[in-house]
Design a protein around this motif. Sequence first.
Motif, PDB file in Angstrom:
ATOM      1  N   LYS A  13       5.768 -10.457  -2.261  1.00 19.54           N
ATOM      2  CA  LYS A  13       5.090 -10.197  -3.535  1.00 19.54           C
ATOM      3  C   LYS A  13       3.714  -9.612  -3.292  1.00 19.54           C
ATOM      4  N   PHE A  14       3.324  -8.699  -4.199  1.00 18.75           N
ATOM      5  CA  PHE A  14       2.031  -8.034  -4.095  1.00 18.75           C
ATOM      6  C   PHE A  14       1.431  -7.856  -5.481  1.00 18.75           C
ATOM      7  N   LEU A  15       0.121  -7.869  -5.568  1.00 17.97           N
ATOM      8  CA  LEU A  15      -0.539  -7.425  -6.782  1.00 17.97           C
ATOM      9  C   LEU A  15      -0.454  -5.900  -6.814  1.00 17.97           C
ATOM     10  N   VAL A  16      -0.616  -5.339  -8.000  1.00 17.74           N
ATOM     11  CA  VAL A  16      -0.483  -3.894  -8.191  1.00 17.74           C
ATOM     12  C   VAL A  16      -1.838  -3.327  -8.587  1.00 17.74           C
ATOM     13  N   SER A  17      -2.315  -2.319  -7.847  1.00 16.10           N
ATOM     14  CA  SER A  17      -3.646  -1.759  -8.099  1.00 16.10           C
ATOM     15  C   SER A  17      -3.661  -0.697  -9.200  1.00 16.10           C
ATOM     16  N   ARG A  18      -2.508  -0.073  -9.442  1.00 16.96           N
ATOM     17  CA  ARG A  18      -2.416   0.945 -10.505  1.00 16.96           C
ATOM     18  C   ARG A  18      -0.952   1.101 -10.883  1.00 16.96           C
ATOM     19  N   ARG A  19      -0.740   1.762 -12.003  1.00 12.02           N
ATOM     20  CA  ARG A  19       0.641   1.972 -12.448  1.00 12.02           C
ATOM     21  C   ARG A  19       1.420   2.707 -11.364  1.00 12.02           C
ATOM     22  N   PRO A  20       2.623   2.229 -11.060  1.00 11.91           N
ATOM     23  CA  PRO A  20       3.425   2.878 -10.024  1.00 11.91           C
ATOM     24  C   PRO A  20       3.786   4.318 -10.382  1.00 11.91           C
ATOM     25  N   ASP A  21       3.888   5.130  -9.342  1.00 14.76           N
ATOM     26  CA  ASP A  21       4.439   6.458  -9.529  1.00 14.76           C
ATOM     27  C   ASP A  21       5.788   6.452  -8.807  1.00 14.76           C
ATOM     28  N   GLU A 121      12.820  -7.202  -2.361  1.00 16.77           N
ATOM     29  CA  GLU A 121      13.756  -8.101  -1.693  1.00 16.77           C
ATOM     30  C   GLU A 121      14.189  -7.447  -0.392  1.00 16.77           C
ATOM     31  N   LEU A 122      14.251  -8.266   0.647  1.00 18.41           N
ATOM     32  CA  LEU A 122      14.558  -7.776   1.989  1.00 18.41           C
ATOM     33  C   LEU A 122      15.848  -8.401   2.502  1.00 18.41           C
ATOM     34  N   ASP A 123      16.434  -7.768   3.510  1.00 18.57           N
ATOM     35  CA  ASP A 123      17.662  -8.284   4.122  1.00 18.57           C
ATOM     36  C   ASP A 123      17.382  -9.353   5.170  1.00 18.57           C
ATOM     37  N   SER A 124      16.171  -9.333   5.739  1.00 22.33           N
ATOM     38  CA  SER A 124      15.797 -10.352   6.715  1.00 22.33           C
ATOM     39  C   SER A 124      14.291 -10.589   6.616  1.00 22.33           C
ATOM     40  N   ALA A 125      13.859 -11.741   7.063  1.00 19.57           N
ATOM     41  CA  ALA A 125      12.439 -12.096   6.963  1.00 19.57           C
ATOM     42  C   ALA A 125      11.549 -11.179   7.795  1.00 19.57           C
ATOM     43  N   ASP A 126      12.090 -10.571   8.844  1.00 17.61           N
ATOM     44  CA  ASP A 126      11.274  -9.696   9.694  1.00 17.61           C
ATOM     45  C   ASP A 126      11.546  -8.206   9.450  1.00 17.61           C
ATOM     46  N   GLU A 127      12.245  -7.888   8.371  1.00 19.68           N
ATOM     47  CA  GLU A 127      12.532  -6.482   8.066  1.00 19.68           C
ATOM     48  C   GLU A 127      11.235  -5.707   7.823  1.00 19.68           C
ATOM     49  N   GLN A 128      11.141  -4.539   8.427  1.00 23.98           N
ATOM     50  CA  GLN A 128       9.991  -3.663   8.235  1.00 23.98           C
ATOM     51  C   GLN A 128      10.219  -2.797   7.000  1.00 23.98           C
ATOM     52  N   PHE A 129       9.156  -2.511   6.259  1.00 21.23           N
ATOM     53  CA  PHE A 129       9.269  -1.658   5.071  1.00 21.23           C
ATOM     54  C   PHE A 129       7.940  -0.965   4.850  1.00 21.23           C
ATOM     55  N   GLU A 130       8.010   0.177   4.192  1.00 21.99           N
ATOM     56  CA  GLU A 130       6.796   0.917   3.881  1.00 21.99           C
ATOM     57  C   GLU A 130       6.303   0.500   2.504  1.00 21.99           C
ATOM     58  N   LYS A 131       5.004   0.271   2.419  1.00 20.42           N
ATOM     59  CA  LYS A 131       4.407  -0.176   1.157  1.00 20.42           C
ATOM     60  C   LYS A 131       3.935   1.033   0.346  1.00 20.42           C
ATOM     61  N   PRO A 132       4.268   1.049  -0.936  1.00 21.53           N
ATOM     62  CA  PRO A 132       3.766   2.121  -1.804  1.00 21.53           C
ATOM     63  C   PRO A 132       2.242   2.045  -1.929  1.00 21.53           C
ATOM     64  N   SER A 133       1.613   3.169  -2.208  1.00 24.58           N
ATOM     65  CA  SER A 133       0.144   3.227  -2.300  1.00 24.58           C
ATOM     66  C   SER A 133      -0.402   2.451  -3.490  1.00 24.58           C
ATOM     67  N   TRP A 134       0.435   2.121  -4.464  1.00 23.48           N
ATOM     68  CA  TRP A 134      -0.033   1.411  -5.658  1.00 23.48           C
ATOM     69  C   TRP A 134      -0.063  -0.106  -5.490  1.00 23.48           C
ATOM     70  N   LEU A 135       0.267  -0.585  -4.292  1.00 26.27           N
ATOM     71  CA  LEU A 135       0.180  -2.028  -4.035  1.00 26.27           C
ATOM     72  C   LEU A 135      -1.235  -2.418  -3.660  1.00 26.27           C
ATOM     73  N   ALA A 136      -1.612  -3.625  -4.058  1.00 22.74           N
ATOM     74  CA  ALA A 136      -2.875  -4.223  -3.633  1.00 22.74           C
ATOM     75  C   ALA A 136      -2.510  -5.321  -2.626  1.00 22.74           C
ATOM     76  N   ARG A 137      -3.236  -6.399  -2.639  1.00 19.22           N
ATOM     77  CA  ARG A 137      -3.037  -7.430  -1.623  1.00 19.22           C
ATOM     78  C   ARG A 137      -1.732  -8.212  -1.810  1.00 19.22           C
ATOM     79  N   GLU A 138      -1.239  -8.717  -0.693  1.00 19.27           N
ATOM     80  CA  GLU A 138      -0.006  -9.503  -0.717  1.00 19.27           C
ATOM     81  C   GLU A 138      -0.301 -10.918  -1.214  1.00 19.27           C
ATOM     82  N   VAL A 139       0.610 -11.453  -2.036  1.00 14.22           N
ATOM     83  CA  VAL A 139       0.456 -12.798  -2.583  1.00 14.22           C
ATOM     84  C   VAL A 139       1.733 -13.633  -2.386  1.00 14.22           C
ATOM     85  N   SER A 140       2.543 -13.240  -1.397  1.00  8.39           N
ATOM     86  CA  SER A 140       3.832 -13.918  -1.154  1.00  8.39           C
ATOM     87  C   SER A 140       3.679 -15.418  -0.931  1.00  8.39           C
TER      88      SER A 140
END
Length: 169
Positions: A13-21, A121-140
Amino acid sequence: MPENASNIEIERKFLVSRRPDGELVKRQSIRQGYIAREAGNTVRIRQKNDKYILSIKASKGANERYELEYAVSEADATLLFKLCTGPLIEKTREVYSFRGHLWEVDIFHGANDGLIIAEVELDSADEQFEKPSWLAREVSHDARFFNAYLFSHPFVGWGLSYQELLDGK
């Protein structure tokens, strides 16, 4: 509880810094309430547009939870909503596709108005993923951003603005 991939939820989970594109895949109106909450385990009733879902979630570990969901009738959902205490969670969910993952962006209304949280949602706890630029800090790992917490401690009562949350408070 038997363990298989279909009943384990791994999300970040992440906070969102601006409306997603990007590509908006779908939009849903959601309202939900909690029938039981104890030690990280929850029983919830949710309405997504015109569908009703009873969910049971139980803690498994870091970023992982067991999740069981069952479709219920509108009549049963109406009864279950009456059993909920506290203000229902109301939100609009926008789903975006970004680099091979679907991102659910929850725009809260009612007692949690002003809060915007993105989940992947991820397939595994260690799955790597690219974060969109509209994300702010993680709150997982911040329990304040779990829906069960927001149900009993709505954002309106936190005494913080959304900008203050983005700034790390």
